[in-house]
Scaffold this motif. Structure first.
Motif, PDB file in Angstrom:
ATOM      1  N   GLU A  90       0.854  -1.196   0.000  1.00 45.92           N
ATOM      2  CA  GLU A  90       0.000   0.000   0.000  1.00 45.92           C
ATOM      3  C   GLU A  90       0.884   1.239   0.000  1.00 45.92           C
ATOM      4  N   PHE A  91       0.443   2.261  -0.734  1.00 45.12           N
ATOM      5  CA  PHE A  91       1.088   3.571  -0.711  1.00 45.12           C
ATOM      6  C   PHE A  91      -0.005   4.588  -0.446  1.00 45.12           C
ATOM      7  N   ARG A  92       0.091   5.242   0.710  1.00 40.16           N
ATOM      8  CA  ARG A  92      -0.905   6.259   1.088  1.00 40.16           C
ATOM      9  C   ARG A  92      -0.280   7.635   0.971  1.00 40.16           C
ATOM     10  N   TRP A  93      -0.797   8.422   0.067  1.00 41.21           N
ATOM     11  CA  TRP A  93      -0.342   9.776  -0.237  1.00 41.21           C
ATOM     12  C   TRP A  93      -1.191  10.732   0.562  1.00 41.21           C
ATOM     13  N   GLY A  94      -0.609  11.499   1.474  1.00 41.21           N
ATOM     14  CA  GLY A  94      -1.449  12.401   2.254  1.00 41.21           C
ATOM     15  C   GLY A  94      -0.688  13.245   3.249  1.00 41.21           C
ATOM     16  N   ASN A  95      -1.457  13.897   4.094  1.00 38.83           N
ATOM     17  CA  ASN A  95      -0.945  14.768   5.142  1.00 38.83           C
ATOM     18  C   ASN A  95      -1.553  14.337   6.466  1.00 38.83           C
ATOM     19  N   PRO A  96      -0.898  14.408   7.565  1.00 38.42           N
ATOM     20  CA  PRO A  96       0.399  15.046   7.735  1.00 38.42           C
ATOM     21  C   PRO A  96       1.572  14.163   7.305  1.00 38.42           C
ATOM     22  N   HIS A  97       1.305  12.871   7.013  1.00 33.76           N
ATOM     23  CA  HIS A  97       2.365  11.984   6.554  1.00 33.76           C
ATOM     24  C   HIS A  97       1.840  11.102   5.437  1.00 33.76           C
ATOM     25  N   SER A  98       2.719  10.784   4.498  1.00 31.38           N
ATOM     26  CA  SER A  98       2.439   9.731   3.537  1.00 31.38           C
ATOM     27  C   SER A  98       3.026   8.449   4.120  1.00 31.38           C
ATOM     28  N   LEU A 132       6.903  15.733  -0.592  1.00 30.95           N
ATOM     29  CA  LEU A 132       7.288  14.680  -1.527  1.00 30.95           C
ATOM     30  C   LEU A 132       7.110  15.127  -2.975  1.00 30.95           C
ATOM     31  N   ALA A 133       6.037  15.865  -3.249  1.00 34.54           N
ATOM     32  CA  ALA A 133       5.785  16.341  -4.614  1.00 34.54           C
ATOM     33  C   ALA A 133       6.911  17.235  -5.104  1.00 34.54           C
ATOM     34  N   ARG A 134       7.433  18.080  -4.222  1.00 29.39           N
ATOM     35  CA  ARG A 134       8.554  18.941  -4.604  1.00 29.39           C
ATOM     36  C   ARG A 134       9.818  18.149  -4.902  1.00 29.39           C
ATOM     37  N   ALA A 135       9.881  16.930  -4.384  1.00 30.65           N
ATOM     38  CA  ALA A 135      11.054  16.074  -4.587  1.00 30.65           C
ATOM     39  C   ALA A 135      10.866  15.099  -5.745  1.00 30.65           C
ATOM     40  N   GLY A 136       9.772  15.253  -6.493  1.00 30.24           N
ATOM     41  CA  GLY A 136       9.567  14.405  -7.655  1.00 30.24           C
ATOM     42  C   GLY A 136       8.585  13.271  -7.474  1.00 30.24           C
ATOM     43  N   TRP A 137       8.035  13.129  -6.286  1.00 30.59           N
ATOM     44  CA  TRP A 137       7.046  12.085  -6.046  1.00 30.59           C
ATOM     45  C   TRP A 137       5.709  12.470  -6.675  1.00 30.59           C
ATOM     46  N   ARG A 138       4.918  11.453  -6.997  1.00 30.05           N
ATOM     47  CA  ARG A 138       3.531  11.611  -7.442  1.00 30.05           C
ATOM     48  C   ARG A 138       2.686  10.586  -6.690  1.00 30.05           C
ATOM     49  N   SER A 139       1.431  10.844  -6.577  1.00 27.24           N
ATOM     50  CA  SER A 139       0.556   9.915  -5.854  1.00 27.24           C
ATOM     51  C   SER A 139       0.480   8.555  -6.537  1.00 27.24           C
ATOM     52  N   SER A 140       0.810   8.503  -7.819  1.00 26.08           N
ATOM     53  CA  SER A 140       0.748   7.252  -8.581  1.00 26.08           C
ATOM     54  C   SER A 140       2.118   6.592  -8.745  1.00 26.08           C
ATOM     55  N   LEU A 141       3.142   7.090  -8.043  1.00 25.97           N
ATOM     56  CA  LEU A 141       4.505   6.592  -8.223  1.00 25.97           C
ATOM     57  C   LEU A 141       4.661   5.127  -7.821  1.00 25.97           C
ATOM     58  N   LEU A 142       4.014   4.716  -6.736  1.00 24.60           N
ATOM     59  CA  LEU A 142       4.106   3.336  -6.271  1.00 24.60           C
ATOM     60  C   LEU A 142       2.753   2.656  -6.359  1.00 24.60           C
ATOM     61  N   LYS A 143       2.802   1.375  -6.723  1.00 25.02           N
ATOM     62  CA  LYS A 143       1.582   0.581  -6.792  1.00 25.02           C
ATOM     63  C   LYS A 143       1.802  -0.726  -6.044  1.00 25.02           C
ATOM     64  N   PRO A 144       0.737  -1.301  -5.485  1.00 23.29           N
ATOM     65  CA  PRO A 144       0.889  -2.620  -4.864  1.00 23.29           C
ATOM     66  C   PRO A 144       1.519  -3.589  -5.866  1.00 23.29           C
ATOM     67  N   GLY A 157       5.626  -0.666   8.115  1.00 20.92           N
ATOM     68  CA  GLY A 157       4.998   0.627   7.880  1.00 20.92           C
ATOM     69  C   GLY A 157       6.070   1.700   7.879  1.00 20.92           C
ATOM     70  N   ILE A 158       6.202   2.390   6.753  1.00 21.18           N
ATOM     71  CA  ILE A 158       7.238   3.410   6.600  1.00 21.18           C
ATOM     72  C   ILE A 158       6.577   4.784   6.569  1.00 21.18           C
ATOM     73  N   GLU A 159       6.884   5.592   7.593  1.00 21.67           N
ATOM     74  CA  GLU A 159       6.348   6.955   7.675  1.00 21.67           C
ATOM     75  C   GLU A 159       7.183   7.866   6.782  1.00 21.67           C
ATOM     76  N   MET A 160       6.486   8.720   6.051  1.00 22.32           N
ATOM     77  CA  MET A 160       7.152   9.627   5.119  1.00 22.32           C
ATOM     78  C   MET A 160       6.785  11.073   5.424  1.00 22.32           C
ATOM     79  N   ASP A 161       7.371  11.965   4.653  1.00 19.76           N
ATOM     80  CA  ASP A 161       7.056  13.383   4.743  1.00 19.76           C
ATOM     81  C   ASP A 161       5.654  13.638   4.190  1.00 19.76           C
ATOM     82  N   PRO A 162       5.117  14.842   4.399  1.00 21.06           N
ATOM     83  CA  PRO A 162       3.814  15.187   3.820  1.00 21.06           C
ATOM     84  C   PRO A 162       3.852  15.135   2.289  1.00 21.06           C
ATOM     85  N   ALA A 163       2.702  14.910   1.705  1.00 18.12           N
ATOM     86  CA  ALA A 163       2.596  14.821   0.247  1.00 18.12           C
ATOM     87  C   ALA A 163       3.160  16.056  -0.452  1.00 18.12           C
TER      88      ALA A 163
END
Length: 127
Positions: A42-50, A76-88, A67-73
Motif C-alpha cells: 500500500e502507498f498512502r499519499w497524504g498529510n500530515p504523513h504519507s 514529496l511532490a517537490r522532490a519528484g514524487w507523485r501519488s501514482s509513483l508506487l503501486k501494490p 509501515g514506513i512513515e514519510m514526509d507530507p505529500a
C-alpha cells in the motif's frame, strides 16, 4: 464557571503535548539506517504523513509487513514524487531509520524504485 477556565487550559495543554509527541522523531533510531527490500502492499499519499507499507522477507523467508512513515505529500511532490509513483506489487528498496521498539516500521530516508531510479533523503535531509 470558576472551573471552566482551568479545565480548558489543562485540556489545551494536553492536546498540545500530544501533537508535539506525535511529530517527534524520538521513536526512530537515527543512529541506524536499515535497507529494506520488499513488495509494496500500500502507498498512502497524504498529510500530515504519507506512508508506504511493504512486505519484507527475513533470512528465513518469513514475511513481515513494515509501515514506513514519510514526509507530507506536498514535500514529496517537490522532490519528484507523485501519488501514482508506487503501486501494490512494486518491488523496491527503502532506506529507513528503524523504530526504537523493534516493531516493523521506520522513517523514510530514500527509495530505489523498480526502474532503478533513486529518490531521497527523506525525513530530515534534502529530498
Amino acid at each position: 464557571m470558576k472551573l471552566a477556565l482551568p479545565t480548558l487550559a489543562a485540556t489545551l495543554l494536553l492536546l498540545a503535548s500530544a501533537a508535539v509527541a506525535h511529530h517527534s522523531p524520538i521513536v526512530f533510531d537515527r543512529t541506524k539506517q536499515v535497507t529494506l527490500t520488499g513488495v509494496v502492499t500500500e502507498f498512502r499519499w497524504g498529510n500530515p504523513h504519507s506512508w508506504i507499507h511493504l512486505d519484507v522477507a527475513d533470512a528465513d523467508g518469513k514475511v513481515a509487513n513494515w509501515g514506513i512513515e514519510m514526509d507530507p505529500a506536498s514535500h514529496l511532490a517537490r522532490a519528484g514524487w507523485r501519488s501514482s509513483l508506487l503501486k501494490p506489487g512494486d518491488k523496491v528498496s527503502i532506506v529507513v531509520y528503524p523504530l526504537r521498539n523493534d516493531e516493523k516500521g521506520g522513517q523514510y530516508r530514500s527509495i530505489t524504485l523498480p526502474d532503478g531510479k533513486t529518490l531521497g533523503q527523506g525525513a530530515d535531509g534534502v529530498l
